[in-house]
Design a protein around this motif. Structure first.
Motif, PDB file in Angstrom:
ATOM      1  N   UNK A 122       0.810  -1.214   0.000  1.00  0.00           N
ATOM      2  CA  UNK A 122       0.000   0.000   0.000  1.00  0.00           C
ATOM      3  C   UNK A 122       0.842   1.261   0.000  1.00  0.00           C
ATOM      4  N   UNK A 123       0.156   2.328  -0.345  1.00  0.00           N
ATOM      5  CA  UNK A 123       0.799   3.619  -0.400  1.00  0.00           C
ATOM      6  C   UNK A 123       0.089   4.540   0.566  1.00  0.00           C
ATOM      7  N   UNK A 124       0.835   5.366   1.238  1.00  0.00           N
ATOM      8  CA  UNK A 124       0.196   6.390   2.058  1.00  0.00           C
ATOM      9  C   UNK A 124       0.882   7.722   1.759  1.00  0.00           C
ATOM     10  N   UNK A 125       0.078   8.707   1.450  1.00  0.00           N
ATOM     11  CA  UNK A 125       0.640  10.014   1.116  1.00  0.00           C
ATOM     12  C   UNK A 125       0.127  11.034   2.119  1.00  0.00           C
ATOM     13  N   UNK A 126       0.997  11.942   2.482  1.00  0.00           N
ATOM     14  CA  UNK A 126       0.642  12.922   3.506  1.00  0.00           C
ATOM     15  C   UNK A 126       0.924  14.330   3.054  1.00  0.00           C
ATOM     16  N   UNK A 127       0.036  15.209   3.476  1.00  0.00           N
ATOM     17  CA  UNK A 127       0.245  16.637   3.298  1.00  0.00           C
ATOM     18  C   UNK A 127       0.357  17.226   4.691  1.00  0.00           C
ATOM     19  N   UNK A 128       1.500  17.815   4.993  1.00  0.00           N
ATOM     20  CA  UNK A 128       1.684  18.473   6.285  1.00  0.00           C
ATOM     21  C   UNK A 128       1.639  19.979   6.021  1.00  0.00           C
ATOM     22  N   UNK A 129       0.506  20.616   6.285  1.00  0.00           N
ATOM     23  CA  UNK A 129       0.420  22.053   6.009  1.00  0.00           C
ATOM     24  C   UNK A 129       1.316  22.821   6.982  1.00  0.00           C
ATOM     25  N   UNK A 130       1.677  24.071   6.640  1.00  0.00           N
ATOM     26  CA  UNK A 130       2.444  24.865   7.613  1.00  0.00           C
ATOM     27  C   UNK A 130       1.650  24.928   8.920  1.00  0.00           C
ATOM     28  N   UNK A 260      -8.172  -3.779   4.642  1.00  0.00           N
ATOM     29  CA  UNK A 260      -7.906  -3.066   3.407  1.00  0.00           C
ATOM     30  C   UNK A 260      -6.468  -3.274   2.963  1.00  0.00           C
ATOM     31  N   UNK A 261      -5.565  -3.202   3.920  1.00  0.00           N
ATOM     32  CA  UNK A 261      -4.153  -3.262   3.589  1.00  0.00           C
ATOM     33  C   UNK A 261      -3.717  -4.694   3.302  1.00  0.00           C
ATOM     34  N   UNK A 262      -4.280  -5.608   4.043  1.00  0.00           N
ATOM     35  CA  UNK A 262      -3.893  -7.008   3.893  1.00  0.00           C
ATOM     36  C   UNK A 262      -4.430  -7.591   2.589  1.00  0.00           C
ATOM     37  N   UNK A 263      -5.689  -7.311   2.325  1.00  0.00           N
ATOM     38  CA  UNK A 263      -6.349  -8.010   1.223  1.00  0.00           C
ATOM     39  C   UNK A 263      -6.668  -7.114   0.045  1.00  0.00           C
ATOM     40  N   UNK A 264      -6.295  -5.871   0.106  1.00  0.00           N
ATOM     41  CA  UNK A 264      -6.645  -4.960  -0.981  1.00  0.00           C
ATOM     42  C   UNK A 264      -8.138  -4.674  -1.029  1.00  0.00           C
ATOM     43  N   UNK A 265      -8.829  -4.887   0.078  1.00  0.00           N
ATOM     44  CA  UNK A 265     -10.271  -4.658   0.070  1.00  0.00           C
ATOM     45  C   UNK A 265     -10.578  -3.178   0.198  1.00  0.00           C
ATOM     46  N   UNK A 266     -11.709  -2.754  -0.317  1.00  0.00           N
ATOM     47  CA  UNK A 266     -12.097  -1.357  -0.111  1.00  0.00           C
ATOM     48  C   UNK A 266     -12.204  -1.045   1.372  1.00  0.00           C
ATOM     49  N   UNK A 267     -11.913   0.198   1.702  1.00  0.00           N
ATOM     50  CA  UNK A 267     -11.841   0.575   3.109  1.00  0.00           C
ATOM     51  C   UNK A 267     -13.174   0.410   3.832  1.00  0.00           C
TER      52      UNK A 267
END
Ligand SMILES: O=C(O)CCC(=O)C(=O)O
Ligand SMILES: [Fe+2]
Length: 271
Positions: A122-130, A260-267
């Motif tokens: 899996x991928x996790x992307x983050x936005x850390x605002x100021x 979701x992460x283990x099986x690729x299932x929808x959240x």
């Protein structure tokens, strides 16, 4: 471990960062609605207050394996999201394979030992605002990654810290480079020769930070244990064998995201 000579085209990384910035700039309600309608997870900074700490980040997560199936449940907006992110994930898979092969070689394991059991889970992307007051919030609490390796693109702003010799140490940003973190599963396979380091993210008041973490994990059924060739009478196994699936369940490593992460299932199929 820093990787600069990675052959991932600069425009593939740049496009991924841009499409994520665009996604994070959508109104929170719209992202939340989109996330609930498809199969990914969104958490905006306002929803975070964990263990008394305020977290200052917006975050999305989605499974990536098998890629062709998973991407049907990725964000539909921005319209080019799926094309751009699947190109990025394919490049990360290629890079990850090379790195795992080098690590196998370095540890003296047979060719392909790590690559065979691995997948880009899996991928996790983050936005850390100021953050108006960085002393009052963290970007991300201290943790270990429960992967084989995590390939992190940390954008152009500093914020990541690693716990070393009793201190938090800032990781410098090298443009167009990736950071490879050793996950707990590789620590086990290496019988402690490679160590998974605790890390966290701090905020800053000046600039936003966009980071993309891609987790290369063992497949759920693989048994994770110290490699036979690294174990002998003077080096007994330091960790018991456990399938990755059982490890995840026992350690609650991914909390509500486990399914979701283990099986690729929808959240939405969490429970
Ligand atoms: O945002 C970062 O730099 C780190 C992210 C991270 O450690 C994670 O997602 O596990
Ligand atoms: Fe991490």
């Amino acid at each position: 471990m820093k990787v600069t000579n990675h052959e991932v085209p600069e425009n593939v990384i740049g496009e991924a960062v841009n499409v994520l910035k665009e996604l994070f700039s959508m109104p929170t309600e719209e992202i939340t609605k989109e996330a609930n309608a498809s199969g990914w997870v969104y958490m905006g900074s306002t929803t975070f207050a964990v263990k008394g700490a305020h977290l200052w980040r917006d975050n999305i997560k989605h499974p990536c394996h098998p890629l062709e199936e998973c991407l049907q449940n990725w964000p539909r907006k921005p319209i080019r999201y799926r094309d751009v992110m699947s190109a990025y994930i394919r490049e990360i898979r290629r890079l990850g394979t090379r790195i795992l092969d080098l690590i196998s070689e370095g540890l003296g394991l047979e060719n392909g030992y790590l690559e065979r059991i691995s997948r880009v889970q899996f991928m996790t992307a983050s936005n850390y605002p100021p953050c108006p007051d960085p002393t009052l919030a963290l970007g991300l609490l201290k943790h270990l990654d429960h992967s084989l390796i995590t390939i992190l693109f940390q954008g152009n702003a500093e914020g990541l810290q690693v716990f070393k010799d009793g201190k938090w140490i800032g990781v410098e940003v090298v443009p167009n480079s990736f950071l490879v973190n050793i996950g707990t599963q590789l620590e086990i396979i290496s019988n402690g020769k490679l160590r998974s380091a605790e890390h966290r993210v701090v905020t800053n008041s000046e600039e936003a930070r966009t980071a993309i973490a891609t987790f290369i994990n063992p497949s759920p059924d693989s048994i994770i244990e110290p490699a036979q060739t690294l174990v002998n009478q003077s080096n007994p196994p330091l960790y018991p064998p456990l399938s990755f699936k059982d490890f995840v369940i026992a350690s609650k490593a991914f909390g509500p995201y486990t399914n979701s992460i283990q099986n690729g299932l929808p959240s939405k199929n969490y429970a």
